[in-house]
Design a protein around this motif. Structure first.
Motif, short mmCIF file in Angstrom:
data_model
loop_
_atom_site.label_atom_id
_atom_site.label_comp_id
_atom_site.label_asym_id
_atom_site.label_seq_id
_atom_site.Cartn_x
_atom_site.Cartn_y
_atom_site.Cartn_z
N ARG B 138 -1.25 3.79 10.36
CA ARG B 138 -1.77 4.72 11.21
C ARG B 138 -1.13 4.77 12.72
NH1 ARG B 138 -3.17 6.04 6.72
NH2 ARG B 138 -4.79 5.61 5.63
N PHE B 153 0.33 -2.90 8.23
CA PHE B 153 -0.41 -3.74 7.33
C PHE B 153 0.44 -4.92 7.40
CE2 PHE B 153 -1.94 0.18 4.88
CZ PHE B 153 -3.07 -0.40 4.85
N PHE B 164 -2.98 -9.15 2.22
CA PHE B 164 -2.71 -8.12 3.17
C PHE B 164 -3.80 -8.09 4.04
CE2 PHE B 164 -0.91 -6.51 -0.63
CZ PHE B 164 0.25 -5.79 -0.31
N SER B 165 -3.48 -8.17 5.47
CA SER B 165 -4.35 -7.96 6.36
C SER B 165 -3.73 -6.74 7.38
CB SER B 165 -4.61 -9.01 7.31
OG SER B 165 -3.36 -9.49 7.78
N THR B 166 -4.44 -6.38 8.29
CA THR B 166 -4.01 -5.12 9.25
C THR B 166 -3.92 -5.76 10.68
OG1 THR B 166 -6.23 -4.30 9.76
CG2 THR B 166 -5.06 -3.52 7.82
N ARG B 167 -2.95 -5.02 11.32
CA ARG B 167 -2.92 -5.50 12.85
C ARG B 167 -3.09 -4.11 13.74
NH1 ARG B 167 0.85 -10.15 14.56
NH2 ARG B 167 -0.44 -11.14 12.69
N ASN B 200 -10.56 -7.47 10.50
CA ASN B 200 -9.24 -6.61 10.47
C ASN B 200 -9.76 -5.08 10.91
OD1 ASN B 200 -7.06 -7.61 8.85
ND2 ASN B 200 -8.37 -7.86 7.55
N TRP B 202 -8.58 -1.11 11.95
CA TRP B 202 -7.77 0.01 11.52
C TRP B 202 -8.05 1.54 11.77
CZ3 TRP B 202 -10.20 -2.82 7.65
CH2 TRP B 202 -10.63 -2.22 6.64
N LYS B 257 -12.59 8.80 5.92
CA LYS B 257 -12.82 8.55 4.35
C LYS B 257 -13.85 7.35 4.14
CE LYS B 257 -9.15 4.96 3.98
NZ LYS B 257 -8.20 4.36 3.58
N ASP B 289 -6.76 9.23 1.02
CA ASP B 289 -6.35 7.84 1.53
C ASP B 289 -5.68 8.29 2.65
OD1 ASP B 289 -6.04 5.57 2.79
OD2 ASP B 289 -5.14 4.74 0.67
#
Lengths: 426, 340
Positions: B138, B153, B164-167, B200, B202, B257, B289
């Protein structure tokens, strides 16, 4: 178990390490199984390497939530490993069960070509893990059954080195394909399927169906055995030496923090740039790859217990460096080298030691028991370490792990000390 | 079976499988090649100059086959079907506002991951490059162009496991201050101080005051709508099950979403009123998504996968009040950014 008489050349005849001696010391079955693992790991790691990319850029999915599934898969894989080990012993056909395991995973690749949403992808990954769980213990049993006890450490070392080489080649293959064809994920899955099929074929063609007694192996192999049932499998737990090995590997597993945390801590400590972060596992793999054979051979010579404990010593040293060493440019290399050394000194050495104490008819079950116990302990450690990290921060959490590891290693050193019975691990 | 027979079978299999594998690669290479050639009936696109401070343009990443596929292009907002003006810039994800652009790139190769965020000035020159820890997901810029935020991701933290994780990072383009990871912010969840290893963040969206932002916090299997303050380095939860928020131009509502079923990857576009927290499902019934973008106070735009064409998206629009029907806004396009 020392061997009184054997036809194979004496161990002490020449210094170890030369390729010719390696070939003599390692049976063709081990080399064939190593080749199967190498080929299969190229196939599976090329998919693993691009799966996140495929999900996000290829399918436009956000793959969060896989973390939950991952824990579940690991639990399933552990249970399946027990089933695989026992089935192999029961039918006395390790090759068949291992082959089914490799076959299941090979089947996943063409399925990946047609799955475009997260749910079927999750199911395919579960099938892949099932295959991996199914094949692990029968394969290790085959390695141990086709190697003379005094060369088992080296045999497992050769297998693990070949396995890791495949794991390193996989991502490279995948990115070479992506370079040829932008967005060529289907090509990666297709090629991966071809490679996996080749692995299964090598297993079918070159791994003997019934393990042949290795040159100089004790004569216990020959006589016909009665059917192995669950009750007989349960008698394994009465073997004090196996209980000791299973207990100690679980104890040590409880303080072995998962690779992910090691890399995160290393990044916290040294501020490794994000772009280099994905390369850290490659550092561990390199150490593992280079040292698996020499340390396996060393374990045969000076005792598996010593090398196994020294491997945990290397891990402890790595924890110590992460905690107290100044963050110089050499730190990541040192920590990763120690991490790789830990794997090289333990991953193949443990099954070699287990093989010494489990009767041949129950080899698969015995290996599965220890493997499952260790995996379970490591999983619990991950959960506990995550909680400790949250509650206390990374430094105290790692300190607690290091102290725990030291205590467990000392305990294991005492529990596993050589006994005077012939069931010793040396 | 003699060992000669075995070797013969192996050799034949190697030849057959190598041929099949080569076929897969050649097929994919050919498709990639065809993707860069214009297709009859496709949208018209020409190279040209654009500016990120000229209002009335709709920017997006072009996904229609042709020489400018994956490039950032613009069309007049009042004539989306008109000729697309292509820039030399290629991005996985793009966003722009008031003279500032952010472009997330991903050049995968063997030894580096090549993920980076480019901060762009009004004429699309790179003023700063930030290496990214993972795959672009994003991107957002505040309405006045001061703040940029992005989410990636992060995979590969677990050897051989699908984890998986997000930053999420926020950059102040005026001072150059980079907040590399929102997880360092103080979190208040349901009124309590909160911190967990599996935090996490996002999908950042900025308010007009140059301090407030909204984002998703995912932790322990739940997702929360968080209101954050950049100056206070803190976030506070407002409500649950909100992902990828996008604030309306008048600052009163958020389109997001909403996960339809826990654990599934099905999302429904929904608008939430920030004063009443009342939720209105939109007329789009397909699973979206994406982080939607407001075209004005009554319409939102979002990407959906192009049917039968993996790796391509189309942009759709739907009224924000829950009425009407979805309309195809732009075929072969993703990452919408409207310069009002």
């Amino acid at each position: 178990m020392y061997l009184a008489d054997r036809a194979a050349p004496a161990e002490g005849a020449a210094p170890s390490g030369g390729p010719r001696q390696l070939a003599r010391a390692v049976s063709s079955t081990v080399l064939a199984l190593g080749a199967v693992s190498l080929i299969t790991d190229v196939s599976s790691e090329m998919v693993t390497a691009v799966l996140p990319l495929y999900l996000v850029t290829g399918l436009g999915l956000s793959p969060l939530g896989f973390g939950v599934l991952d824990g579940l898969y690991n639990g399933v894989a552990g249970l399946v490993q027990l089933v695989g080990g026992h089935l192999a012993d029961r039918g006395r056909n390790h090759k068949l069960v291992a082959g089914l395991g490799y076959g299941f995973s090979a089947l996943c690749r063409p399925l990946l070509l047609i799955a475009h949403t997260l749910t079927p992808l999750g199911a395919i990954l579960a099938l892949d893990r099932t295959g991996k769980g199914l094949r692990t213990s029968p394969r290790d049993a085959l390695i141990s059954l086709s190697s003379a006890p005094e060369h088992r450490g080296r045999a497992f070392g050769v297998h693990r080195a070949m396995d890791t080489a495949g794991a390193a080649l996989g991502p490279i293959t995948a990115f070479l394909i992506l370079r040829q064809a932008a967005n060529g994920y289907d090509a990666i899955f297709g090629v991966s399927g071809c490679i996996a099929a080749l692995g299964v074929l090598v297993l079918i063609l070159f791994v003997p169906g019934r393990p042949r007694a290795a040159a100089g192996a004790p004569a216990e192999a020959a006589p016909a055995r009665k059917r192995v049932d669950l009750r007989e499998a349960a008698t394994l737990l009465k073997l004090p030496r196996l209980r000791a090995l299973a207990g100690c590997s679980m104890l040590l597993g409880l303080t072995t923090i998962s690779d992910a945390f090691v890399y995160l801590l290393l990044q916290h400590r040294t501020g490794i740039s994000d772009e280099w972060f994905p390369l850290l596992p490659l550092g561990t793999a390199t150490g593992f790859l280079l040292l698996a054979v020499p340390l396996g051979a060393l374990a045969d010579r000076i005792g598996r217990r010593t090398v196994f404990l020294a491997g945990h010593g290397a891990l402890l040293l790595g924890y110590g460096l992460l905690l107290w060493a100044p963050a110089g440019p050499a730190l990541p290399f040192l920590v990763l080298a120690l991490h790789g050394t830990f794997y090289a000194a333990t991953d193949g050495v443990l099954p070699a030691a287990v093989a010494d104490v489990v009767p041949e008819a129950l080899r698969g079950t015995g290996l599965a028991l220890v493997g499952t116990g260790q995996a379970l302990a490591r999983f619990l450690c991950s959960l506990a370490f995550g909680a400790a990290w949250t509650a206390w921060g990374d430094g105290p959490a790692l300190t607690a792990s290091a102290v725990g590891l030291l205590c467990c290693a000392v305990t294991a050193g005492v529990v596993l000390r050589p006994t005077r019975t012939p069931q010793g691990d040396q | 079976m003699t060992s000669r027979t075995r070797l013969l079978i192996l050799a034949v299999a190697v030849v057959l499988l190598a041929g099949l594998g080569t076929g897969f690669v050649l097929h994919a290479a050919d498709r990639a090649d065809r993707r860069t050639r214009p297709r009859a009936g496709g949208p018209p696109v020409v190279a040209g100059t654009v500016s990120l401070d000229r209002p009335g343009q709709l920017f997006f990443v072009d996904m229609a086959p042709g020489p400018y596929v994956d490039h950032v292009v613009s069309v007049p907002a009042d004539d989306p079907g008109g000729t697309r003006t292509a820039t030399p810039l290629k991005c996985e994800r793009f966003f722009a506002a008031a003279g500032t652009g952010v472009c997330l790139q991903s050049d995968q190769n063997v030894f580096t991951t090549g993920n980076r965020a480019l901060i762009l000035d009004a004429s699309l020159h790179t003023v700063r490059t930030v290496p990214l820890a993972g795959i672009p997901s994003r991107a957002r810029v505040s309405a006045d162009g001061r703040f940029a935020a992005w989410t990636v991701f992060v995979g590969g933290e677990s050897y051989g496991a699908a984890f998986f994780s997000t930053r999420t990072s926020i950059l102040d383009t005026r001072t150059g201050t980079l907040i590399p990871n929102l997880e360092t912010f103080a979190i208040t969840l349901n009124g309590q101080q909160y911190h967990a290893a599996d935090d996490n963040f996002w999908g950042v969206t900025f308010a007009a005051d140059d301090d407030t932002f909204y984002a998703t916090l995912g932790t322990a299997g739940h997702t929360y709508l968080m209101r954050g303050s950049i100056s206070r380095r803190s976030v506070t939860s407002l409500t649950e099950n909100v992902e990828c928020p996008s604030l309306s131009p008048d600052g009163t509502r958020i389109v997001f979403k909403r996960r339809v079923l826990a654990g599934s990857s099905l999302w429904h576009l929904t608008v939430i009123d920030l004063r009443t927290l009342k939720e209105t499902p939109l007329a789009e019934h397909r699973s979206v998504d994406d982080q939607a973008e407001w075209l004005n106070n009554s319409t939102v735009a979002y990407a959906l996968p192009t049917p039968g064409d993996i790796g391509s998206d189309d942009l759709w629009s739907v009224p924000a009040d829950g009425g009407g029907t979805p309309q195809l806004l732009l075929p072969g396009a993703s990452s919408p950014a409207l310069l009002p």
